[in-house]
Design a protein around this motif. Structure first.
Motif, PDB file in Angstrom:
ATOM      1  N   ARG A 197       0.817  -1.215   0.000  1.00  0.00           N
ATOM      2  CA  ARG A 197       0.000   0.000   0.000  1.00  0.00           C
ATOM      3  C   ARG A 197       0.851   1.265   0.000  1.00  0.00           C
ATOM      4  O   ARG A 197       0.498   2.251  -0.624  1.00  0.00           O
ATOM      5  CB  ARG A 197      -0.926  -0.003   1.225  1.00  0.00           C
ATOM      6  CG  ARG A 197      -1.935  -1.136   1.230  1.00  0.00           C
ATOM      7  CD  ARG A 197      -2.906  -0.990   0.085  1.00  0.00           C
ATOM      8  NE  ARG A 197      -3.837  -2.117   0.020  1.00  0.00           N
ATOM      9  CZ  ARG A 197      -4.759  -2.265  -0.906  1.00  0.00           C
ATOM     10  NH1 ARG A 197      -4.856  -1.377  -1.865  1.00  0.00           N
ATOM     11  NH2 ARG A 197      -5.569  -3.298  -0.908  1.00  0.00           N
ATOM     12  N   LEU A 198       1.959   1.239   0.714  1.00  0.00           N
ATOM     13  CA  LEU A 198       2.862   2.378   0.767  1.00  0.00           C
ATOM     14  C   LEU A 198       4.156   2.003   0.067  1.00  0.00           C
ATOM     15  O   LEU A 198       4.754   0.965   0.368  1.00  0.00           O
ATOM     16  CB  LEU A 198       3.134   2.799   2.216  1.00  0.00           C
ATOM     17  CG  LEU A 198       1.925   3.309   3.011  1.00  0.00           C
ATOM     18  CD1 LEU A 198       2.326   3.666   4.433  1.00  0.00           C
ATOM     19  CD2 LEU A 198       1.295   4.513   2.323  1.00  0.00           C
ATOM     20  N   TYR A 229       0.734   3.631   8.595  1.00  0.00           N
ATOM     21  CA  TYR A 229      -0.317   2.689   8.199  1.00  0.00           C
ATOM     22  C   TYR A 229      -1.598   2.929   8.975  1.00  0.00           C
ATOM     23  O   TYR A 229      -2.708   2.754   8.440  1.00  0.00           O
ATOM     24  CB  TYR A 229       0.169   1.256   8.398  1.00  0.00           C
ATOM     25  CG  TYR A 229       0.991   0.746   7.236  1.00  0.00           C
ATOM     26  CD1 TYR A 229       0.372   0.297   6.075  1.00  0.00           C
ATOM     27  CD2 TYR A 229       2.377   0.744   7.283  1.00  0.00           C
ATOM     28  CE1 TYR A 229       1.115  -0.155   4.994  1.00  0.00           C
ATOM     29  CE2 TYR A 229       3.137   0.296   6.208  1.00  0.00           C
ATOM     30  CZ  TYR A 229       2.492  -0.153   5.068  1.00  0.00           C
ATOM     31  OH  TYR A 229       3.223  -0.587   3.998  1.00  0.00           O
ATOM     32  N   GLN A 267      -2.700   5.805   9.878  1.00  0.00           N
ATOM     33  CA  GLN A 267      -3.353   6.930   9.226  1.00  0.00           C
ATOM     34  C   GLN A 267      -4.033   6.513   7.927  1.00  0.00           C
ATOM     35  O   GLN A 267      -4.898   7.233   7.432  1.00  0.00           O
ATOM     36  CB  GLN A 267      -2.335   8.042   8.943  1.00  0.00           C
ATOM     37  CG  GLN A 267      -1.765   8.689  10.172  1.00  0.00           C
ATOM     38  CD  GLN A 267      -2.850   9.321  11.028  1.00  0.00           C
ATOM     39  OE1 GLN A 267      -3.757   9.968  10.523  1.00  0.00           O
ATOM     40  NE2 GLN A 267      -2.764   9.112  12.335  1.00  0.00           N
ATOM     41  N   ASN A 268      -3.655   5.371   7.398  1.00  0.00           N
ATOM     42  CA  ASN A 268      -4.294   4.837   6.196  1.00  0.00           C
ATOM     43  C   ASN A 268      -5.349   3.794   6.526  1.00  0.00           C
ATOM     44  O   ASN A 268      -5.790   3.051   5.649  1.00  0.00           O
ATOM     45  CB  ASN A 268      -3.240   4.238   5.258  1.00  0.00           C
ATOM     46  CG  ASN A 268      -2.508   5.296   4.467  1.00  0.00           C
ATOM     47  OD1 ASN A 268      -2.908   5.666   3.367  1.00  0.00           O
ATOM     48  ND2 ASN A 268      -1.429   5.811   5.046  1.00  0.00           N
ATOM     49  N   ASN A 299      -7.548  -3.237   5.672  1.00  0.00           N
ATOM     50  CA  ASN A 299      -8.150  -1.950   6.004  1.00  0.00           C
ATOM     51  C   ASN A 299      -9.231  -2.127   7.059  1.00  0.00           C
ATOM     52  O   ASN A 299     -10.028  -3.066   7.008  1.00  0.00           O
ATOM     53  CB  ASN A 299      -8.799  -1.315   4.767  1.00  0.00           C
ATOM     54  CG  ASN A 299      -7.823  -0.481   3.969  1.00  0.00           C
ATOM     55  OD1 ASN A 299      -6.879   0.053   4.524  1.00  0.00           O
ATOM     56  ND2 ASN A 299      -8.049  -0.384   2.676  1.00  0.00           N
ATOM     57  N   GLN A 352     -10.994   5.508  -0.932  1.00  0.00           N
ATOM     58  CA  GLN A 352     -10.033   5.582   0.156  1.00  0.00           C
ATOM     59  C   GLN A 352     -10.605   6.239   1.406  1.00  0.00           C
ATOM     60  O   GLN A 352     -10.094   6.057   2.485  1.00  0.00           O
ATOM     61  CB  GLN A 352      -8.787   6.355  -0.303  1.00  0.00           C
ATOM     62  CG  GLN A 352      -8.081   5.707  -1.472  1.00  0.00           C
ATOM     63  CD  GLN A 352      -7.583   4.309  -1.147  1.00  0.00           C
ATOM     64  OE1 GLN A 352      -7.042   4.070  -0.085  1.00  0.00           O
ATOM     65  NE2 GLN A 352      -7.781   3.385  -2.066  1.00  0.00           N
ATOM     66  N   THR A 367     -11.907   4.230   4.907  1.00  0.00           N
ATOM     67  CA  THR A 367     -11.057   3.672   5.938  1.00  0.00           C
ATOM     68  C   THR A 367     -11.080   4.594   7.153  1.00  0.00           C
ATOM     69  O   THR A 367     -11.217   5.807   7.039  1.00  0.00           O
ATOM     70  CB  THR A 367      -9.613   3.495   5.445  1.00  0.00           C
ATOM     71  OG1 THR A 367      -9.125   4.757   4.992  1.00  0.00           O
ATOM     72  CG2 THR A 367      -9.564   2.505   4.299  1.00  0.00           C
TER      73      THR A 367
END
Length: 782
Positions: free
Chosen positions: A126-127, A160, A162-163, A193, A229, A232
């Protein structure tokens, strides 16, 4: 009685001697033990004539001695040796440290931390590696520090979080290499997520959950959760949601609105959150009596009262108060009144739910702007930022103007961050305005796709730079095409021509069509430029020049028709000047739920070129929301006319031929004058010199979860296209019969673009009109 002194008494003496000797031994032993403890007894001291460093490879001995702080020949205590040990260890350069006195020599043995050879990330999808590398402190070719590596792991896990990935775990590992080097590896388990399963509200009576959820930045997980997005869970986003929710209610007059709590409950399976906002709406207030008083002798309150646009009975909004204050302060500047401040004094009337506003015109402090400092603009020129200020060095300081300038700087879109602050200058009567910005990418290369049942599939490529050469200019180049048409365009915009609030634009375009639901092709090249400037708070006026080169060619119909004659004219050039006027209340109006747009333009040909004509178009759009903003109503009235003079006639490329753009439910060439013979061997759409239309539309929720982004709509259109300079016996509908169409729509906000489906039915039409009962449009960039 006699006693045997040498017998019993002598035994006592001997026994006492033994006791004293035993106690002396115990005392000496205890004294020795206490003397070896820190701070007890006399501390042991050392004097070293030599200091030896062992185990160091990269670190110079002098550096280690500087951390130790022990000089040769200096007397030090055991406690000072311990302090030296702690200082060397705290340097973060060594894995282990020992200090050992060996007579007059002090031996310091160290084991250096290895050097980081490279840093790798494993398990991340993801990052990207580049993003994660920007978060951590550890760097290649630096000394490895396990404490720092642990902090880096926590930082990555927070990223992560924060995501929306609460289950993410990060473990730092090292792989030893030769020459005391290591590879630092962050092993990442991203986890899934944690989505927002449900957002609900408690205490709301006026606005439904559906309406309030549309206000929030956070969204519920829906059908397309993989692409969305914002569904989440991010805790920081909830703070923003609280603010926008409060702003929503305040702008609608609910001044007592409060959020009493926000509960974010994690599901038992830890795969979703249920968020509940507890709110108290209160009552809606409206403006009551609005007055202006002056506390300055040279200021006449009535002059400032007359420019107010807010009236009693309007729903209260802090934005309207701010706008009124800004209008008054701008008037003071125009009248040369310095240091005037406007203080709104609000009186609450609970009986009739109104707020009386008294605008007090008072004298503010005599403070001037010493200078404006701009930092961080590596690309953008200073003048682009400075022109967002309505003041310059030496002008009176107005905090409101500085705040508005800050908003204008942020609205440019050129900066990731823009902080504007004022601080005291060289004297208490002066301030320095600091502008600290951080550049953002302003260029883009976009690839787009579209589909319409009218034009088919289309592709587009566009390059755009919104801060061209750091001057705040816009440069755009685009190429697009569908099955039967191609469009090439270049556009340049200078938003502050000659340093003023004047917008200059320069446009070049080329369009060609092949068939396009007809039996002829067209080519058109254009060049134009113009100026546009404000004439009031909500109105703008523009002047322009345009040169067009058009040609109708490859006509495949029968000879002698009107289109055959127009194609025979070949290429024609049109040189025209014109103006545009627009009045827009959709953003700055008194009602945040309603607005109107008025546009009117005219072009006059004959300033050179081959044709002499005038062309006028007008459009009025209005929109409002009803039923607690659940239903949106829109109405559009539009019309246009083209008039050719000096015996000249318009061509198909000059007339109005827009089909569903004028009235939904018809094909591109579906309405208006036609040329058709009795046998139907040819049927040509001619377009018209005039058109008029009225469109009415309602958009409303369908009861589906709003995270699906699907709403419904109903529409009704009425209008006509008519008028020709030249007709023939086979010409139909030149007189302009009216068409009526009704239909329904589905609006779907998909992650790849807004999609609209229209189903329509013509309630009144002509025999040879071409209906289009279904239309699908979608457009996106990728």
């Amino acid at each position: 009685m006699t006693y045997n002194i040498n017998g019993h008494a002598g035994g006592l003496i001997e026994q006492g001697r033994k006791t004293r000797a035993f106690m002396a031994v115990i005392f000496l032993g205890v004294s020795f033990i206490f003397s070896t403890l820190p701070g007890v007894g006399e501390a042991q001291s050392y004097r070293f004539t030599d200091v030896t460093i062992e185990g160091n490879q990269r670190i110079e001995p002098g550096t280690i001695l500087s951390y130790a702080g022990i000089a040769r020949g200096e007397t030090v205590s055991a406690a000072e040796l311990n302090d030296a040990y702690q200082r060397i260890l705290a340097s973060g350069l060594f894995e282990t440290v020992t200090i050992e006195p060996r007579g007059s020599r002090l031996v310091i043995a160290v084991k250096e931390y290895p050097t980081i050879n490279r840093i790798n990330f494993e398990g991340n999808r993801r990052l990207k590696d580049e993003e994660l590398a920007g978060f951590i402190e550890s760097k290649s070719r630096q000394v490895y520090n396990p404490t720092k590596a642990e902090r880096d792991a926590e930082t990555i896990a927070e990223a992560y979080l924060q995501n929306g990935r609460l289950a993410a775990r990060v473990s730092p590992k090292i792989i030893r290499r030769s020459d005391n080097r290591v590879d630092l590896v962050f092993e990442i388990f991203e986890g899934g997520n944690v989505e927002i399963e449900r957002i609900s509200f408690v205490g709301n009576q006026v606005y439904s959950d559906h309406r309030l959820r549309r206000v929030l930045e956070s969204k519920q997980a829906g059908l397309l959760r993989i692409l969305i997005q914002r569904d989440t869970f991010v805790e920081d986003r909830l703070q923003f949601d609280r603010q926008v929710l409060r702003d929503f209610y305040l702008s609608r007059g609910y001044i007592d609105f409060r959020i009493t709590g926000v509960n974010a409950e994690l599901a038992r399976e830890r795969d979703g959150y249920f968020i509940t906002f507890n709110v108290e709406e209160g009552q809606q207030f409206r403006f009551g009596e609005i007055t202006t008083v002056s506390e300055m002798d040279e200021v006449v309150a009535e002059e400032f009262q007359s420019i107010l646009r807010v009236r009693p009975g309007v729903v209260y909004s802090p934005t309207l108060v701010e706008n009124s204050i800004a209008r008054m302060e701008r008037l003071a500047v125009r009248k040369g009144i310095d240091f005037m401040r406007v203080e709104p004094r609000i009186s609450r009337n609970d009986r009739d739910l109104t707020l009386d506003i008294e605008f007090a015109l008072v004298r503010g402090p005599r403070v001037f702007i010493e200078r404006i400092d701009i930092e961080g603009n590596a690309t953008t020129l200073d003048r682009v930022v400075r022109r967002q200020f309505r003041v310059v060095e030496g002008d009176p300081f107005n905090p409101r103007e500085i705040r508005e300038a800050a908003e204008r700087i942020r609205a440019l879109g050129f900066f990731e961050k823009a902080d504007v602050n004022a601080r005291e200058g060289s004297s208490p009567e002066q301030v320095i305005v600091d502008v600290d910005v951080e550049e953002a990418p302003t260029g883009s290369l976009g690839f787009g796709g579209s589909f319409s049942s009218k034009t088919g599939f289309g592709l587009a490529v566009q390059f755009e730079e919104n801060n061209f050469l750091g001057r705040g200019q816009t440069f755009r180049f685009s190429i697009s095409g569908a099955e039967e048409n191609r469009n090439y365009g270049m556009n340049f915009v200078e938003p502050a021509f000659l340093g003023r609030d004047v917008r200059f634009h320069f446009d070049v375009g080329y369009v060609e069509t092949e068939g396009y639901n007809s039996n002829y092709d067209t080519e058109s090249a254009s060049l134009g430029f113009g100026l546009e400037f404000p004439i009031s708070e909500r109105a703008r006026f523009g002047v322009n020049y345009k040169f067009d080169h058009t040609e109708v060619l490859n006509y495949t119909g029968p000879a002698g028709t009107l289109l055959d004659g127009e194609a025979g004219l070949g290429a024609l050039n049109a040189s025209s000047v014109g103006f545009t006027f627009s009045y827009d209340t959709r953003i700055t109006g008194l009602n945040p739920n309603a607005g109107m747009l008025l546009e009117f333009s005219q072009d006059f040909g004959g300033a050179g070129g081959d044709v002499d004509f005038s062309k006028s178009t007008a459009r009025v759009m209005a929109q409002t929301k009803i039923l607690n903003e659940e239903v949106t109503l829109r109405a559009t009235l539009a019309g246009g006319m083209v008039n050719f003079r000096k015996g000249q006639s318009s061509r198909i490329t000059d007339r109005f031929l827009y089909g569903s753009d004028i009235i939904r439910g018809f094909a591109y060439d579906g309405i208006g004058p036609r040329e058709r013979d009795a046998g139907g061997t040819f049927d040509d759409a001619l377009g018209g010199n005039f058109f008029a239309t009225a469109k009415f539309e309602a958009q409303f929720p369908l009861g589906l979860p709003e995270e699906y982004g699907i709403e419904g709509g109903l529409f009704y259109d009425v209008g006509s296209v008519w008028g020709l300079d030249t007709t023939s016996p086979n010409t139909l509908y030149a007189g302009g019969p009216v068409r009526h169409v009704a239909g329904l729509s589905i609006f779907w906000k998909t992650p790849v673009g807004p999609l609209r489906l229209n189903w329509s039915k013509a309630l009144q039409k002509q025999t040879f009109d071409k209906e289009q009962q279904f239309e699908l449009t979608i457009q996106t960039n990728f």
